[in-house]
Design a protein around this motif. Structure first.
Motif, PDB file in Angstrom:
ATOM      1  N   GLU A  64      49.623  -2.687  85.966  1.00  0.00           N
ATOM      2  CA  GLU A  64      48.349  -2.544  85.665  1.00  0.00           C
ATOM      3  C   GLU A  64      47.947  -1.384  85.936  1.00  0.00           C
ATOM      4  O   GLU A  64      48.030  -0.494  86.856  1.00  0.00           O
ATOM      5  CB  GLU A  64      47.399  -3.506  86.455  1.00  0.00           C
ATOM      6  N   PRO A  65      47.386  -0.354  84.830  1.00  0.00           N
ATOM      7  CA  PRO A  65      46.884   0.963  84.930  1.00  0.00           C
ATOM      8  C   PRO A  65      45.965   1.302  85.751  1.00  0.00           C
ATOM      9  O   PRO A  65      44.959   0.493  86.058  1.00  0.00           O
ATOM     10  CB  PRO A  65      46.700   1.317  83.378  1.00  0.00           C
ATOM     11  N   THR A  66      45.815   2.359  86.258  1.00  0.00           N
ATOM     12  CA  THR A  66      44.842   3.088  87.250  1.00  0.00           C
ATOM     13  C   THR A  66      44.047   3.992  86.221  1.00  0.00           C
ATOM     14  O   THR A  66      44.530   4.710  85.617  1.00  0.00           O
ATOM     15  CB  THR A  66      45.481   3.803  88.476  1.00  0.00           C
ATOM     16  N   TYR A  67      42.494   4.014  86.186  1.00  0.00           N
ATOM     17  CA  TYR A  67      41.890   4.639  85.264  1.00  0.00           C
ATOM     18  C   TYR A  67      41.172   5.907  86.329  1.00  0.00           C
ATOM     19  O   TYR A  67      40.672   5.542  87.264  1.00  0.00           O
ATOM     20  CB  TYR A  67      40.967   3.769  84.808  1.00  0.00           C
ATOM     21  N   HIS A  68      41.372   7.034  85.852  1.00  0.00           N
ATOM     22  CA  HIS A  68      40.719   8.180  86.396  1.00  0.00           C
ATOM     23  C   HIS A  68      39.579   8.529  85.455  1.00  0.00           C
ATOM     24  O   HIS A  68      39.804   8.523  84.198  1.00  0.00           O
ATOM     25  CB  HIS A  68      41.686   9.417  86.649  1.00  0.00           C
ATOM     26  N   ALA A  69      38.749   9.446  86.094  1.00  0.00           N
ATOM     27  CA  ALA A  69      37.815  10.110  85.193  1.00  0.00           C
ATOM     28  C   ALA A  69      37.075  11.418  85.992  1.00  0.00           C
ATOM     29  O   ALA A  69      36.866  11.419  87.005  1.00  0.00           O
ATOM     30  CB  ALA A  69      36.544   9.238  84.876  1.00  0.00           C
ATOM     31  N   LEU A  70      36.982  12.399  84.676  1.00  0.00           N
ATOM     32  CA  LEU A  70      36.427  13.535  85.232  1.00  0.00           C
ATOM     33  C   LEU A  70      35.089  13.667  84.514  1.00  0.00           C
ATOM     34  O   LEU A  70      35.078  13.789  83.424  1.00  0.00           O
ATOM     35  CB  LEU A  70      37.166  14.697  85.143  1.00  0.00           C
ATOM     36  N   ILE A  71      33.739  13.679  85.196  1.00  0.00           N
ATOM     37  CA  ILE A  71      32.777  13.562  84.520  1.00  0.00           C
ATOM     38  C   ILE A  71      31.814  14.826  84.714  1.00  0.00           C
ATOM     39  O   ILE A  71      31.505  15.091  86.181  1.00  0.00           O
ATOM     40  CB  ILE A  71      31.985  12.153  84.841  1.00  0.00           C
ATOM     41  N   ILE A  72      31.458  15.702  83.953  1.00  0.00           N
ATOM     42  CA  ILE A  72      30.873  16.905  84.293  1.00  0.00           C
ATOM     43  C   ILE A  72      29.547  17.106  83.212  1.00  0.00           C
ATOM     44  O   ILE A  72      29.363  16.744  82.316  1.00  0.00           O
ATOM     45  CB  ILE A  72      31.798  18.242  83.777  1.00  0.00           C
ATOM     46  N   GLY A  73      28.441  17.474  84.228  1.00  0.00           N
ATOM     47  CA  GLY A  73      27.257  17.579  83.544  1.00  0.00           C
ATOM     48  C   GLY A  73      26.645  19.190  83.951  1.00  0.00           C
ATOM     49  O   GLY A  73      26.493  19.225  85.169  1.00  0.00           O
ATOM     50  N   VAL A  74      26.380  19.710  83.136  1.00  0.00           N
ATOM     51  CA  VAL A  74      25.775  21.178  83.499  1.00  0.00           C
ATOM     52  C   VAL A  74      24.439  21.393  83.162  1.00  0.00           C
ATOM     53  O   VAL A  74      24.316  21.501  81.793  1.00  0.00           O
ATOM     54  CB  VAL A  74      26.699  22.244  83.128  1.00  0.00           C
ATOM     55  N   TYR A  98      28.775   7.813  84.797  1.00  0.00           N
ATOM     56  CA  TYR A  98      29.391   7.426  86.039  1.00  0.00           C
ATOM     57  C   TYR A  98      29.131   5.901  86.568  1.00  0.00           C
ATOM     58  O   TYR A  98      30.106   5.390  86.714  1.00  0.00           O
ATOM     59  CB  TYR A  98      29.205   8.366  87.076  1.00  0.00           C
ATOM     60  N   SER A  99      28.100   5.844  86.414  1.00  0.00           N
ATOM     61  CA  SER A  99      27.415   4.286  86.805  1.00  0.00           C
ATOM     62  C   SER A  99      28.188   3.093  85.774  1.00  0.00           C
ATOM     63  O   SER A  99      28.417   2.283  86.328  1.00  0.00           O
ATOM     64  CB  SER A  99      25.783   4.083  86.840  1.00  0.00           C
ATOM     65  N   VAL A 100      27.900   3.586  84.617  1.00  0.00           N
ATOM     66  CA  VAL A 100      28.614   2.449  83.657  1.00  0.00           C
ATOM     67  C   VAL A 100      29.965   2.355  83.898  1.00  0.00           C
ATOM     68  O   VAL A 100      30.669   1.122  83.890  1.00  0.00           O
ATOM     69  CB  VAL A 100      28.285   3.001  82.223  1.00  0.00           C
ATOM     70  N   LEU A 101      30.782   3.301  84.178  1.00  0.00           N
ATOM     71  CA  LEU A 101      32.268   3.382  84.248  1.00  0.00           C
ATOM     72  C   LEU A 101      32.741   2.664  85.482  1.00  0.00           C
ATOM     73  O   LEU A 101      33.679   1.873  85.545  1.00  0.00           O
ATOM     74  CB  LEU A 101      32.661   4.784  84.093  1.00  0.00           C
ATOM     75  N   THR A 102      32.133   2.944  86.609  1.00  0.00           N
ATOM     76  CA  THR A 102      32.398   2.233  87.739  1.00  0.00           C
ATOM     77  C   THR A 102      31.690   1.051  87.969  1.00  0.00           C
ATOM     78  O   THR A 102      32.084   0.424  89.041  1.00  0.00           O
ATOM     79  CB  THR A 102      31.765   3.308  89.051  1.00  0.00           C
ATOM     80  N   THR A 103      30.976   0.445  87.395  1.00  0.00           N
ATOM     81  CA  THR A 103      30.212  -0.960  87.621  1.00  0.00           C
ATOM     82  C   THR A 103      30.735  -1.803  86.524  1.00  0.00           C
ATOM     83  O   THR A 103      30.964  -3.045  86.559  1.00  0.00           O
ATOM     84  CB  THR A 103      28.731  -0.839  87.481  1.00  0.00           C
ATOM     85  N   LYS A 104      31.042  -1.371  85.288  1.00  0.00           N
ATOM     86  CA  LYS A 104      31.317  -2.434  84.190  1.00  0.00           C
ATOM     87  C   LYS A 104      32.674  -2.197  83.731  1.00  0.00           C
ATOM     88  O   LYS A 104      33.049  -2.987  83.041  1.00  0.00           O
ATOM     89  CB  LYS A 104      30.432  -2.295  83.159  1.00  0.00           C
ATOM     90  N   PHE A 107      37.004   1.487  86.443  1.00  0.00           N
ATOM     91  CA  PHE A 107      37.159   2.830  87.158  1.00  0.00           C
ATOM     92  C   PHE A 107      36.730   2.699  88.466  1.00  0.00           C
ATOM     93  O   PHE A 107      35.463   2.487  88.808  1.00  0.00           O
ATOM     94  CB  PHE A 107      36.338   3.789  86.182  1.00  0.00           C
ATOM     95  N   GLU A 108      37.716   2.812  89.510  1.00  0.00           N
ATOM     96  CA  GLU A 108      37.221   2.627  90.815  1.00  0.00           C
ATOM     97  C   GLU A 108      36.605   3.993  91.167  1.00  0.00           C
ATOM     98  O   GLU A 108      37.026   5.067  90.738  1.00  0.00           O
ATOM     99  CB  GLU A 108      38.433   2.570  91.649  1.00  0.00           C
ATOM    100  N   PRO A 109      35.514   4.011  92.136  1.00  0.00           N
ATOM    101  CA  PRO A 109      34.696   5.138  92.201  1.00  0.00           C
ATOM    102  C   PRO A 109      35.726   6.224  92.696  1.00  0.00           C
ATOM    103  O   PRO A 109      35.461   7.411  92.783  1.00  0.00           O
ATOM    104  CB  PRO A 109      33.748   4.610  93.348  1.00  0.00           C
ATOM    105  N   LYS A 110      36.635   5.886  93.758  1.00  0.00           N
ATOM    106  CA  LYS A 110      37.475   6.816  94.481  1.00  0.00           C
ATOM    107  C   LYS A 110      38.427   7.673  93.436  1.00  0.00           C
ATOM    108  O   LYS A 110      39.076   8.740  93.655  1.00  0.00           O
ATOM    109  CB  LYS A 110      38.436   6.044  95.350  1.00  0.00           C
ATOM    110  N   ASN A 111      38.553   7.029  92.199  1.00  0.00           N
ATOM    111  CA  ASN A 111      39.288   7.669  91.129  1.00  0.00           C
ATOM    112  C   ASN A 111      38.337   8.322  89.980  1.00  0.00           C
ATOM    113  O   ASN A 111      38.751   8.809  89.078  1.00  0.00           O
ATOM    114  CB  ASN A 111      40.010   6.729  90.374  1.00  0.00           C
TER     115      ASN A 111
END
Length: 300
Positions: A64-74, A98-104, A107-111
């Motif tokens: 089962e894959p692990t999902y990572h995300a980098l979210i940048i807002g400037v 961030y909220s949508v990815l980690t709740t739905k 994407f685990e918040p730690k990743n």
């Protein structure tokens, strides 16, 4: 008379035995009924024990894959001015995504790393760290919202972090640097989503057609390096209908497995009809794409 009484008692005894036999037979029938109930229960148990298809089975993956995300807002710039105004929406959009990815989604918040108003060094250091953490079995989504710039004579695109200056490119982040990091991060699938001016300069190929019709495991099988951008080589507004539709699509999705190509197909026409930009989807050239697609997996 005595014999009649004996015969009567004998008959009553026989009737009693018959009654017992009937009662026993009735119990036997009851047992049969109970057994059929157990059988039905067994059948129900078999039906409910048919487990839902696992993620590994759906993707036909060994793990089962692990999902990572980098979210940048400037939104806020240290050297803001007439040529580099502050923006209202990017950091808010980043928080919503961030909220949508980690709740739905898976994407685990730690990743998931959320960077609000980062400077150039922070962005580069974060990319460098991801190259050490993400494995070839993992998936990575990168999102950037903020100012961007396209130098047409040089065919050079940039992200502008919070310490960028309008009159100097020293702290600007070239698209080529972003592409190099995407190439260096050994993920199975990487999806880049940018809501920045001139974001379309990240790639040259457009409209990878027909992907949405492929089965999930077929899309997942081969590595991918894809990008979705809010516009081509034109400026995009601060109030981004592109990001609104992106978040809305992810938030309202009811499918367990959602390919990036399907996300794009759902947002393309609404953005075209309501914004001055033309969203783009394509391969990041030279970054290691092998024809696959990024799959969003909804939480159970």
């Amino acid at each position: 008379m005595y014999k009649k009484v004996q015969i009567l008692i004998l008959l009553m005894t026989l009737i009693g035995h018959i009654g017992l036999a009937q009662t026993y037979s009735g119990r036997s029938n009851s047992v049969a009924v109970d057994y059929s109930t157990e059988k039905r229960g067994g059948e129900a148990k078999i039906a409910t024990s048919e487990k839902e298809e696992t993620i590994k089975e759906a993707l036909r993956s060994s793990s089962e894959p692990t999902y990572h995300a980098l979210i940048i807002g400037v939104s806020n710039y240290e050297y803001a001015g007439a040529n580099l105004p502050n923006l209202d929406k990017p950091t808010k959009d980043a928080e919503e995504l961030y909220s949508v990815l980690t709740t739905k989604y898976n994407f685990e918040p730690k990743n998931v790393t959320l960077l609000k108003d980062p400077d150039r060094a922070t962005v580069i250091d974060t990319f460098h760290g991801l190259a050490d953490i993400v494995t070839e079995k993992d998936n990575l989504m990168i999102f950037y919202a903020g100012h961007g710039y396209y130098d047409k004579p040089k065919d050079f695109g940039y992200w502008l972090p919070s310490d960028a200056k309008a009159e100097s490119t020293a702290n600007w982040i070239p698209n080529s640097t972003i592409k190099d990091y995407i190439s260096a991060i050994p993920s199975k699938h990487t999806l880049l989503i940018t809501d920045a001016c001139f974001g379309g300069s990240i790639f040259k190929t457009r409209a990878v057609g027909g992907m949405s019709q492929m089965k999930v495991h077929e899309l997942y099988k081969d590595r991918s390096r894809k990008a979705i951008t809010s516009g081509s080589l034109t400026e995009v507004p601060d109030e981004s209908f592109f990001v609104y539709m992106l978040i809305k699509t992810l938030d309202e999705n009811e499918f367990d497995y959602l390919p990036a190509s399907t996300v794009f197909s759902r947002i393309y026409e609404p953005v075209m009809n309501n914004a001055p930009t033309v969203p783009q989807f394509g391969v990041i050239q030279g970054a290691g794409d092998e024809g696959g697609d990024f799959i969003f997996i909804r939480r159970k």
